[in-house]
Every structure is written in C-alpha cells, then in structure tokens.
Design an enzyme around this catalytic site. Structure first.
Site, PDB file in Angstrom:
ATOM      1  N   HIS A   1      -3.763  -0.281  17.126  1.00  0.00           N
ATOM      2  CA  HIS A   1      -4.486  -0.305  15.849  1.00  0.00           C
ATOM      3  C   HIS A   1      -5.807   0.459  15.915  1.00  0.00           C
ATOM      4  O   HIS A   1      -6.702   0.231  15.105  1.00  0.00           O
ATOM      5  CB  HIS A   1      -4.701  -1.748  15.399  1.00  0.00           C
ATOM      6  CG  HIS A   1      -3.439  -2.400  14.943  1.00  0.00           C
ATOM      7  ND1 HIS A   1      -2.965  -2.300  13.663  1.00  0.00           N
ATOM      8  CD2 HIS A   1      -2.506  -3.116  15.632  1.00  0.00           C
ATOM      9  CE1 HIS A   1      -1.818  -2.944  13.560  1.00  0.00           C
ATOM     10  NE2 HIS A   1      -1.512  -3.438  14.744  1.00  0.00           N
TER      11      HIS A   1
ATOM     12  N   ASP B   1       9.819  -2.952  17.290  1.00  0.00           N
ATOM     13  CA  ASP B   1       8.446  -2.500  17.027  1.00  0.00           C
ATOM     14  C   ASP B   1       8.116  -1.325  17.955  1.00  0.00           C
ATOM     15  O   ASP B   1       7.031  -1.231  18.517  1.00  0.00           O
ATOM     16  CB  ASP B   1       7.455  -3.640  17.223  1.00  0.00           C
ATOM     17  CG  ASP B   1       6.186  -3.481  16.404  1.00  0.00           C
ATOM     18  OD1 ASP B   1       6.007  -2.418  15.792  1.00  0.00           O
ATOM     19  OD2 ASP B   1       5.364  -4.407  16.394  1.00  0.00           O
TER      20      ASP B   1
ATOM     21  N   HIS C   1       7.575  -9.517  12.929  1.00  0.00           N
ATOM     22  CA  HIS C   1       6.894 -10.231  14.027  1.00  0.00           C
ATOM     23  C   HIS C   1       6.255 -11.531  13.534  1.00  0.00           C
ATOM     24  O   HIS C   1       5.036 -11.691  13.491  1.00  0.00           O
ATOM     25  CB  HIS C   1       5.867  -9.357  14.742  1.00  0.00           C
ATOM     26  CG  HIS C   1       5.154  -8.352  13.891  1.00  0.00           C
ATOM     27  ND1 HIS C   1       4.343  -8.693  12.842  1.00  0.00           N
ATOM     28  CD2 HIS C   1       5.132  -7.000  13.957  1.00  0.00           C
ATOM     29  CE1 HIS C   1       3.859  -7.602  12.284  1.00  0.00           C
ATOM     30  NE2 HIS C   1       4.321  -6.561  12.954  1.00  0.00           N
TER      31      HIS C   1
ATOM     32  N   HIS D   1       2.203  -3.095   4.930  1.00  0.00           N
ATOM     33  CA  HIS D   1       1.507  -3.167   6.215  1.00  0.00           C
ATOM     34  C   HIS D   1       0.025  -3.410   5.980  1.00  0.00           C
ATOM     35  O   HIS D   1      -0.585  -2.797   5.105  1.00  0.00           O
ATOM     36  CB  HIS D   1       1.712  -1.871   6.999  1.00  0.00           C
ATOM     37  CG  HIS D   1       1.331  -1.967   8.447  1.00  0.00           C
ATOM     38  ND1 HIS D   1       0.031  -2.098   8.872  1.00  0.00           N
ATOM     39  CD2 HIS D   1       2.090  -1.948   9.572  1.00  0.00           C
ATOM     40  CE1 HIS D   1      -0.002  -2.153  10.194  1.00  0.00           C
ATOM     41  NE2 HIS D   1       1.233  -2.072  10.640  1.00  0.00           N
TER      42      HIS D   1
ATOM     43  N   HIS E   1       9.322   2.216  14.768  1.00  0.00           N
ATOM     44  CA  HIS E   1       8.289   3.216  14.494  1.00  0.00           C
ATOM     45  C   HIS E   1       8.806   4.543  15.041  1.00  0.00           C
ATOM     46  O   HIS E   1       8.869   4.742  16.258  1.00  0.00           O
ATOM     47  CB  HIS E   1       6.979   2.840  15.181  1.00  0.00           C
ATOM     48  CG  HIS E   1       6.339   1.606  14.633  1.00  0.00           C
ATOM     49  ND1 HIS E   1       5.221   1.636  13.830  1.00  0.00           N
ATOM     50  CD2 HIS E   1       6.660   0.294  14.776  1.00  0.00           C
ATOM     51  CE1 HIS E   1       4.879   0.399  13.496  1.00  0.00           C
ATOM     52  NE2 HIS E   1       5.743  -0.429  14.060  1.00  0.00           N
TER      53      HIS E   1
END
Length: 570
Positions: free
Chosen positions: A322, A362, A274, A221, A142
């Site tokens: 999130h 990640d 993942h 995603h 990311h």
C-alpha cells in the site's frame, strides 16, 4: 471362469476401487473411493497387450462425428465438489466433459456408457493410480505480471479473474480503453479470464462504460474510496447489469464502520475479499460479515494457514503493498491495525466449519499465485491435526467431507460467485474439460498434467533431448495446447452480458471465445457447496481482537510445521 484378484494386486493394475483410501500428498487427509464405475474384468487399459486395441476396447466403426470421444482418462480417481470421490473413466469431446463413467467398446465390454464410446479417433490417457480434480479458480488476481499465468497453470489454476495491469495494487482495470487492451493482451493466455472494472464511484456513468467495454464485474477498493455512497451506487448498477461486485472495505473506518458498510450493501450479494482483514478491511471487525447470507466471503492465501511466521511476514507486506512509509507513524499504525494474530487464528477455524466459502491468492499484492491450492490443503491438514475429524467424517476412517469442503473452496464456489459455473468449477457433463491430474504423493502441490479445454497445456516433462519423457530434469513445462492458435480454442474470455451482446470479442479482434457471466445477483451463502455456515452471533472484541461465536472463543494454535512444503522443493 472368474478370476478373483487380491485387492492389492487389483490396485496395482487398475488403481484404487471402492473402499480403498488414498493419502493426499504428505498430509494426514485420507480420501475413500465412494463409487467405482468399472465393470470388473472389462477395465479400459492402454498399452502393449492391453484392452484398448482395435476390436477389443476400441469400437472400430465409430467416428468422432458419430460420437466417439476425443480423449478418455481411464481408471482415474475423481475428487470433485459435485460428483464426490469416485473412480471411473473421464470422457472428453470437443473440449467439453462428456461424463465420468465406463468407457470402451460396447460390442465387447459390459457396462459401457452410451456416451463414452472409444473409437479410432480417441486417445486414451492411462490415469490408473492418478487423481483428477477440476481446474482451479482464482477470482482475486492482481494482474501485475503476465508471467502469473505460467505460475497459475503450473499449480493447477485454469481460471483467473481480477484486474490491474502492473504498478498498481488494486484488483481492477479502470476505464473502457484499459479493459479493451487487457482483453486483447489476455487473448494470448491459455486460461479462462475475466477482468474487474473500478467500482468506486458515487455516480453510475463511469461504471457503465467499463461494463459495456467488457468488464465481467466491479471491484470496490479502499484505496479508491469504499464509501457507503460508492458501495450503494456500484451495487445498484450491478443489479441491473447482472455482474458480481467484490469489495475491499475501509481499513481506517474513515467513511464509516463495518455497520455502515453493511447498511450500504443492504442485503445485496457481494463478494467480500480477504474477509479476515489482514489483506484489508474494517479494522478490527470486518470478519463479522461472514455471518450474513448475502455476504460471500473468501480468504487470500498469505494468511492461510496460521503459522508461527504469519504475523511478522504480513507487516512488511502491507507496508510495501500500500505504498506506506515506515518513517510516518500514521502509515505504521495503518499496517499494524490490519495484522491481528487473533483474527488470523480464527480464520482457519472458520474455513474448517464452512463459514468462509472460498480461497484466492491476492497475487503480488500480498498473496502468491501458485499457492492457492497448496495452502488450501495445508489448512485442511492443520485443522484435522488440531480439531480432529469433522462430525460428518467421524467413524469413517476417512476425510471425505472435509476433502469436499476444501476442494469446493477453489473450484465450484468461486465459479458460482463469479457467474460462470455453467462452464467451470466441476467435472460435470457439458462443462469445459479443465482437469488437473495428480500423482497422489504430489497431490495439492505439483500437478502431473493440466488439461485445458480437453487438451494438455502444462505437464511434468523430462529433457526434450532425452530418450524418454522421464529423463531428468523432469519439470513443469508448457505443452502444445499452450502454443499457437490452439490456445484460443481451449479457453473462454468472460465479460458482462451487455458487452457480450454488443459483440466486443469481434470488435476487439479476439480469437478466444467470449461468453457472458450470468446469475450473479441471486447468489447466496446457501449456494456455497459444503461452505454455507452462517454464524449468527459472531463478535470481535475491539480491544483484544478475540473472535467468539455464541460467546465461545474461536481460535487455533499457530503451526510450526506444514505438509506440502519443503519436502517437495529443493
């Protein structure tokens, strides 16, 4: 008259040789030298009174244009997923690996390889006592912060694939203009890069414009909706464009369960991010996908290895990542559904058996950029401690098979999946000279020098005003290769074949060479070196979350102590 040296004295002078074993960091892992390219008595050694002098180890009449090397890393132990564990000299010329073998002057030395001639234009780096590995790959980044590149290089990562540009949690860079701007920004970075476009669309037009603009792959995603329709559309387009698709599946099972996702993928190659599920994915059974040949599974490093702190840490991370509200019961339930101690425990074992093929970060979306390599080796050590030697290593008093299995997880296997293994992933001839040098005591945690495209970009370096390079404080610092225009010639920017043919590098004014990804759609689990195990009867209990293969419970104990940790950090 031949002089015979005791093994200990030889090792002190020239480094380890065949039959010697080297402990990796403070782990329990032992690497045994399988082959030594040296001609004993004719080793390439640089320094006062040593062999790499004019008319001795250096052939005076050979220029770089004639084929003399630019660099030779002498007497180094290579730990490589393709070449194995061997000792030799690494030759580099024009930014590429020439080979691993015996370097020097063929006029005065025996056994010198034809392509490893040392001339006046060759710099010799004394690497006796050091370990060389390929530059690492992280293909789940990311890009929230440009400073990630510094942390990646300082840890031994030289290739970064991902997306995002700050503020968002998804690993994609949506839209042609955003792809263009990110490629222009990344031109300043001394790493190989590639960016994923947004793959969540049930119509192909929006996918095509991103790939044509320079996306090297697509990311599906759940925060954008990983529906069966979007999955099918993205993969259908990827088949025509020869790009890889990465997927973060639907944790909430709103648009379908793992079976519906499997059906939508329909036998086509896909990189499953993942795979255990703590980073996201069908709860609680996304892990079942590791048992299929076209599923190319990776882990992200926050859940690796499983420790007594892993479960508690992850709940808070999911809430933040999130944008969940701790005051909303449904948001809390979402987070709790993702974090399952039972599947996290099984993840370590599945790595050790080669069922999970890759390790990624990640980064800044639960994972840590600089810990891909260290957590890989922590997991390898933990598994040796709890499970003993692998069957292939049993009786050898070494861990070579396990070492090759784990080094492949962040080198050659992600390179194959991303379609860039012609360029990176191993120290094979013709590939970019992306090499990480380690002192054995610091292996896996603190590199000594990071070579990018045949030139140093980061290394352990002392105070610049000190009398020597060793003057404290010694810390990881940028080298000349990370600066000025030099960095452009040391790296590669990867784009789709469509974008490469369209000349996006010139159109965007990029100074870094642009190359296409290739061969992504035919990749299968069988192509994953040392990590090709496909358990054909894996089951996750919906109530207890226990993982079983062929009815046998798969689990391990949480670690309360790890190597490559506080011993190395203030």
């Amino acid at each position: 008259m031949t002089k015979t040296l005791p093994r200990e004295e030889y090792t002190d002078l020239f480094g380890a040789t065949v039959g010697d074993r080297i402990r990796l960091g403070d782990t329990s892992l032992l690497a045994e030298i399988e082959h030594d390219h040296a001609t004993y008595g004719d080793e390439a050694v640089f320094g006062g009174g040593k062999t790499m002098r004019d008319g001795m180890g250096m052939q005076s009449g050979t220029t770089q244009a004639d084929g003399a090397l630019d660099w030779v890393f002498s007497n180094v132990v290579v730990v490589d997923p393709v070449l194995g564990i061997r000792k030799g000299d690494i030759g580099v010329r024009n930014g590429r690996i020439v080979g691993v073998g015996k370097a020097g002057n063929p006029d005065t030395m025996d056994g010198v390889d034809d392509e490893l001639v040392v001339g006046p234009s060759t710099d010799t780096v004394p690497a006796d006592g050091l370990i060389a590995t390929p530059g690492g790959l992280d293909i789940h980044v990311h890009f929230n912060s440009p400073q990630l590149v510094d942390h990646a290089l300082a840890s031994g990562i030289t290739t970064m694939f991902g997306g995002g540009y700050g503020g968002g949690a998804t690993t994609c860079t949506p839209g042609p203009n955003n792809v263009k701007r990110f490629l222009q920004a990344a031109d300043e970075w001394p790493v190989n890069v590639g960016f994923y476009g947004k793959g969540n669309s049930s119509q192909p037009e929006g996918l095509a414009e991103q790939v044509e603009a320079g996306a090297c792959g697509m990311k599906l995603h759940e925060d954008w909706g990983s529906t069966p329709a979007a999955i099918d559309t993205c993969l259908e387009y990827a088949e025509s464009a020869d790009i890889q698709v990465c997927i973060h599946t639907d944790t909430l099972n709103e648009s379908g369960f793992v079976e519906e996702t499997f059906d939508a993928i329909d036998g086509r190659a896909i990189h499953t991010f993942h795979i255990e599920g703590a980073g996201g994915g069908h709860a609680p059974d996304v892990l079942e996908l590791v048992g299929h040949e076209h599923m190319l599974p990776s882990s992200t490093n926050p859940s690796m290895p499983y420790t007594e702190n892993t479960f508690d840490e992850h709940l808070d991370m999911v809430m933040v990542c999130h944008h969940l509200n701790p005051d909303v019961p449904e948001d809390v339930a979402f987070a709790e559904s993702r974090i399952r101690a039972e599947t996290i425990a099984a993840e370590d074992v599945l790595h050790d058996t080669g069922a999970i093929s890759m390790m990624t970060s990640d980064s800044q979306a639960m994972g840590r950029m600089a810990e891909v390599i260290s957590r890989t080796w922590q997991t390898a050590d933990k598994m040796k401690q709890q499970r003993g030697p692998l069957p292939e290593d049993d009786g050898t008093d070494a861990d070579n098979h396990r070492i090759k299995r784990y080094v492949a997880k962040y080198t050659i296997n992600p390179a194959i999946v991303a379609g860039i293994d012609d360029y990176v992933g191993s120290i094979e001839p013709g590939k970019l000279a992306d090499i990480v040098l380690w002192e054995p005591a610091f292996f896996g945690i603190k590199p000594k020098t990071v070579i990018k495209g045949g030139f140093p970009v980061y290394s352990q370096m002392g105070e610049a005003n000190g009398s020597l390079m060793t003057c404290e404080p010694v810390e990881m610092r940028p080298r000349a290769g990370a600066m000025g225009n030099a960095k452009h010639g040391l790296s590669v920017t990867f784009v789709s074949g469509t974008a490469h043919e369209a000349g996006v590098g010139d159109a965007y004014g990029l100074d870094t060479p642009v190359r296409p990804v290739d061969g992504t759609r035919s990749v299968r689990k069988a192509d994953m070196l040392y990590n090709d195990y496909c358990p054909d009867d894996i089951d996750i209990d919906a109530q207890t979350f226990e993982v079983s293969i062929d009815g046998e419970h798969v689990t391990c104990e949480p670690a309360d102590e790890l190597p490559l940790a506080q011993r190395y950090h203030l």
